[in-house]
Design an enzyme around this catalytic site. Structure first.
Site, short mmCIF file in Angstrom:
data_model
loop_
_atom_site.label_atom_id
_atom_site.label_comp_id
_atom_site.label_asym_id
_atom_site.label_seq_id
_atom_site.Cartn_x
_atom_site.Cartn_y
_atom_site.Cartn_z
N GLY A 150 0.89 -7.40 5.04
CA GLY A 150 0.74 -8.34 4.94
C GLY A 150 2.24 -8.41 4.14
N ASN B 258 3.71 2.15 11.26
CA ASN B 258 2.69 1.13 10.73
C ASN B 258 2.22 -0.74 11.36
OD1 ASN B 258 1.79 3.32 9.63
ND2 ASN B 258 2.70 2.91 7.54
N LYS C 151 14.91 11.99 3.97
CA LYS C 151 15.38 12.90 5.09
C LYS C 151 16.77 14.39 4.57
CE LYS C 151 13.13 12.91 9.51
NZ LYS C 151 12.33 13.56 9.77
N VAL D 251 0.86 -0.91 0.02
CA VAL D 251 -0.44 -0.27 -0.32
C VAL D 251 0.36 0.96 -0.24
CG1 VAL D 251 -1.60 1.02 1.31
CG2 VAL D 251 -1.81 -1.18 1.04
N GLY D 252 0.25 2.35 -0.55
CA GLY D 252 0.97 3.22 -0.32
C GLY D 252 1.31 3.92 -2.15
N SER D 253 1.78 5.07 -1.87
CA SER D 253 2.23 5.74 -3.00
C SER D 253 3.91 5.08 -4.56
CB SER D 253 3.09 7.40 -2.23
OG SER D 253 2.19 8.21 -1.75
N GLU E 56 -3.57 -7.79 -1.71
CA GLU E 56 -4.38 -6.76 -0.20
C GLU E 56 -5.86 -5.65 -0.93
OE1 GLU E 56 -0.99 -7.26 2.83
OE2 GLU E 56 -1.78 -5.84 2.51
#
Lengths: 502, 502
Positions: free
Chosen positions: B385, B381, B405, B267-269, B291
């Site tokens: 999965g 987080n 950073k 999941v995510g960008s 997922e």
């Protein structure tokens, strides 16, 4: 004297019987050798010894792929001839271990269930060039009857350009029929492995092989290089006691059937002691679904407590081997040997719900496990099948003595020096001090249970002090650690010979 | 205005329609709540908001078990009401994360495929007391039609003492039929999961439930709290380019089918960018077994390149949600939602041979991955999965930017500060700098490939220097490390704000 021709039942193949030297001459420098063998059981002996002699003359290397560890005649002889460039997936041999830890052998430490498919996929640096397989016999149809282990033999035979079969006449013919050979198809064609109980038969009793592919057949009468097991000591007895009490509580709580679930047990003395200890318990109708069948399983069978044992290898002590051969007619009714990609299959382990019992070198207060590296750098043996089972078991135990080196090493440390199994993969830790049941706990909860129940009293105050200071320094972060101190116990041991503060 | 009674097709159950406050009043302090929801999709909203209000008055806590992360109305509201004692198995909410990292919420970070069975086994601290499930509708027979996720809902309903159903009228009825509910039996009765292709149907289109067990039905019209995705940046584009080139080489080498194997993507960008990037590639007839179905999958469907997508949740951006709802008639032909113990099943992932693509926080030179902890202590987080797929995939990738950073953090470090995936579980690392293919390599071989191909040039000399010195100090041990320096990069960052040596 057994005539090897009696064991090569396919008449045409009898023409391929040659000496070990002749077969070894077919191996070219740089080849990937896929050998039978899983623990010092069922590995080829005559051809490797001849190959090692050739290597000493001709100065070349091969890559050696096996099921797991093998005996001195293969691992030892080839390593001592400086004949191994790359070794995988597991070893326990002194000569190999030394070479792995001085940079002369490259070692790839793999989950044992992954090896066969990764070799078929072509992920390990080419494919298997030659398979060298120890056999009891070759059938009328030219199929290969394995001996005391199955390992990756069937898959290696399938992939190899050519096959060398060692007919070992020291292996009794009664082993025939004890194997169940199933090699899954590869994605996108793979189907469910149709196994739902330890005693299900899903394959063939031999390794399927096109007879044309068998290039050489070599006679051999060298016995498996089995080793005595260490005597069961008080610590091992204490751990076994904790395990049995814990399992009884699980049954009482309704979280475990009365006859438990299929037992998986790692290799070695502690594991063997635990299994043997079950023979003195009042559990009945047990089953085993594991890698290696050791003496303890014979004790369970003799005590009438074990209905069936599935493994990929039989590796008793010398006494146990005699016991097996003397009673093979009875034991063979209750033992089956499978390829390790079935014996160690995550799919099957999770489906049938094994109870996984493996040994750690060290574990940390948050529940991570180091199974492989001494002080974070030196390879001991390898991860073996512990990951296949630990991740997928119904219930996962790790065992270790709370201290080593007469107390100079604590097996419970602030942070592991190497990580093989993470906090996500372990349910219960057992040392001779007690049991830490960490199911469902957060890291900070786990830490106190592990320290209080499993660590040695000499180290408990130091561990609690570390945890307290780490909690305060991080504002009670999820996993409180002091980055500049997490590995200081290992540093101290390397510098002073003890994890204790002098 | 939709009449909720139209969606409660079982007439008898219409008598159980109550307000959120009435339903929330049934929840007792200390209960284990099993809620629907996986990512901010398909989680209950009205009852948790009412429960949070009650908690503020009455000052009590519950334990919250879900599929994965959920939206603000559940995780945020309950955390802000100080109403959560224990949370599992995954979260992405700022309020929860803060409480996990200051010791006020205990968090158990689990492999997402393990949650349902561990809750049924009774391993998580008691069983599910109440299931709170968001639904599109209740059928004539009283069965529950889920919404935009399935997660652990079916298992929680099966285990719970009583069930609260939230009928969410903002969720379109066209979702009905997109689910395939299959809950495996538990050992020793479990059978193979009979799924061999991403589009196989093996269960029911609704959650089976004894209507007697449904205690309350609550109307709700609050939409899923979906979030915009970050714009695709140059680094994400570079990683996608590396991936596509690598996959093409695998096809050429005969190690991958032309239409690849089923894609799993975190999941995510970055993950979304990678999937979206495939829409511009020349791969065709792709399938997805994952997922979470994100916007990138809609791009693939629209481009005619995706034949089928299986997941446990649909979590688009706000724009993507509109796109889904506007074209649901078409998308529903190509999308199926499964329980997460099937979507994330190791058995299925290994059988169908997924290509696993997940994101790391950092990885080390020997190929271990930290997916969860900032500087080894603060939970971000959770493992989600990633472990289910990484361990069992046909081919496992981890992605990350080489630095974070503004360059003060190197994502490639001497040793990870936390370990979620070990060296045994990863095949390929990708950063914007390049690709490190570590299949079949020993640790020392891996280290040079990872440093040279993936690390940022600012850190390459430091990493090579560490490796050289560690090799010499340990005599070229299997995994060369300096125990007193392995975590010094993290220590330096914590002390100076940069991993660079000033």
């Amino acid at each position: 004297m057994i005539d090897i021709k009696d064991r090569v039942r396919n008449k045409a193949l009898q023409a391929k019987i040659v000496s070990a030297e002749q077969a070894a001459a077919s191996i070219k420098p740089g080849m990937n050798i896929g050998a039978s063998g899983f623990t010092p059981a069922g590995y080829p002996k005559a051809v490797p010894l001849a190959l090692a002699e050739r290597m000493k003359q001709e100065n070349f290397t091969v890559n050696l792929w096996t099921g797991a560890s093998v005996g001195q005649e293969l691992d030892g002889a080839l390593a001592e001839a400086k004949g191994i460039a790359k070794r995988l997936p597991y070893q326990t041999n002194d000569s190999i271990r030394k070479a792995i830890n001085n940079g002369t052998i490259q070692y790839t430490d793999l989950h044992l269930s992954h090896v066969a498919q990764m070799s078929r996929y072509g992920f390990l640096g080419g494919k298997v060039d030659v398979a060298i397989i120890e056999a009891c016999a070759i059938t009328e149809e030219g199929q290969i009857v394995p001996t005391t282990s199955l390992g990756n033999s069937a898959s290696f035979v399938q992939s190899a350009d050519f096959v060398i079969v060692e007919i070992n006449t020291s292996q009794p013919l009664e082993l025939e029929g004890m194997h169940d050979v199933y090699v899954p198809l590869d994605p996108p064609h793979r189907q469910p492995i149709p196994l739902v109980k330890a005693d299900d038969r899903i394959g063939t009793p031999y390794i399927p092989c096109d007879p044309e592919k068998i290039a050489y057949i070599v006679p051999c009468d060298i016995k498996d290089d089995v080793r005595p097991l260490a005597a069961i000591d008080d610590d091992a007895r204490a751990m076994t006691g904790h395990l049995i009490q814990f399992l009884k509580q699980e049954i009482e709580a309704g979280r475990m059937p009365e006859n438990l679930l299929p037992l998986q047990s790692g290799v070695g003395s502690v594991a063997n002691a635990v299994v043997a200890g079950l023979a003195d318990s009042d559990f009945e109708n047990l089953t085993v679904y594991t890698e290696v069948i050791q003496d303890g399983m014979f004790d369970l069978i003799d005590a009438g407590k074990l209905t069936f044992a599935s493994g990929t290898s039989i590796t008793p002590s010398p006494d146990g081997l005699k016991r097996l051969y003397d009673n093979i007619g009875e034991y063979r009714k209750k033992i089956i040997l499978r390829p390790q990609e079935v014996a160690n299959s995550p799919e099957v382990a999770r489906r049938i719900g094994v109870i996984a019992m493996n040994t750690a070198i060290e574990f940390d207060i948050f529940g991570h496990v180091n199974s492989t590296h001494i002080m974070g750098t030196k390879m001991m043996n390898g991860i073996g099948g512990s990951g296949d089972f630990a991740r997928n078991a119904y219930l996962t135990f790790f065992f270790t003595n709370s201290i080593a080196k007469k107390g100079d090493i604590s097996s419970v440390v602030p942070m592991c020096s190497h990580f093989d199994h993470t906090e996500h993969d372990v349910d219960v830790f057992i040392t001779e001090r007690g049991v830490a049941d960490v199911r469902g706990l957060s890291p900070k909860e786990r830490a106190r249970v592990i320290i209080n129940n499993c660590a040695h009293p000499d180290y408990q105050p130091m561990l609690l002090d570390y945890l307290d200071r780490a909690e305060k320094a991080t504002g009670y972060a999820h996993t409180p650690h002091l980055m500049n101190e997490a590995l200081s116990w290992h540093t101290r041991f390397l510098e002073t010979g003890s994890m204790k503060i002098k």
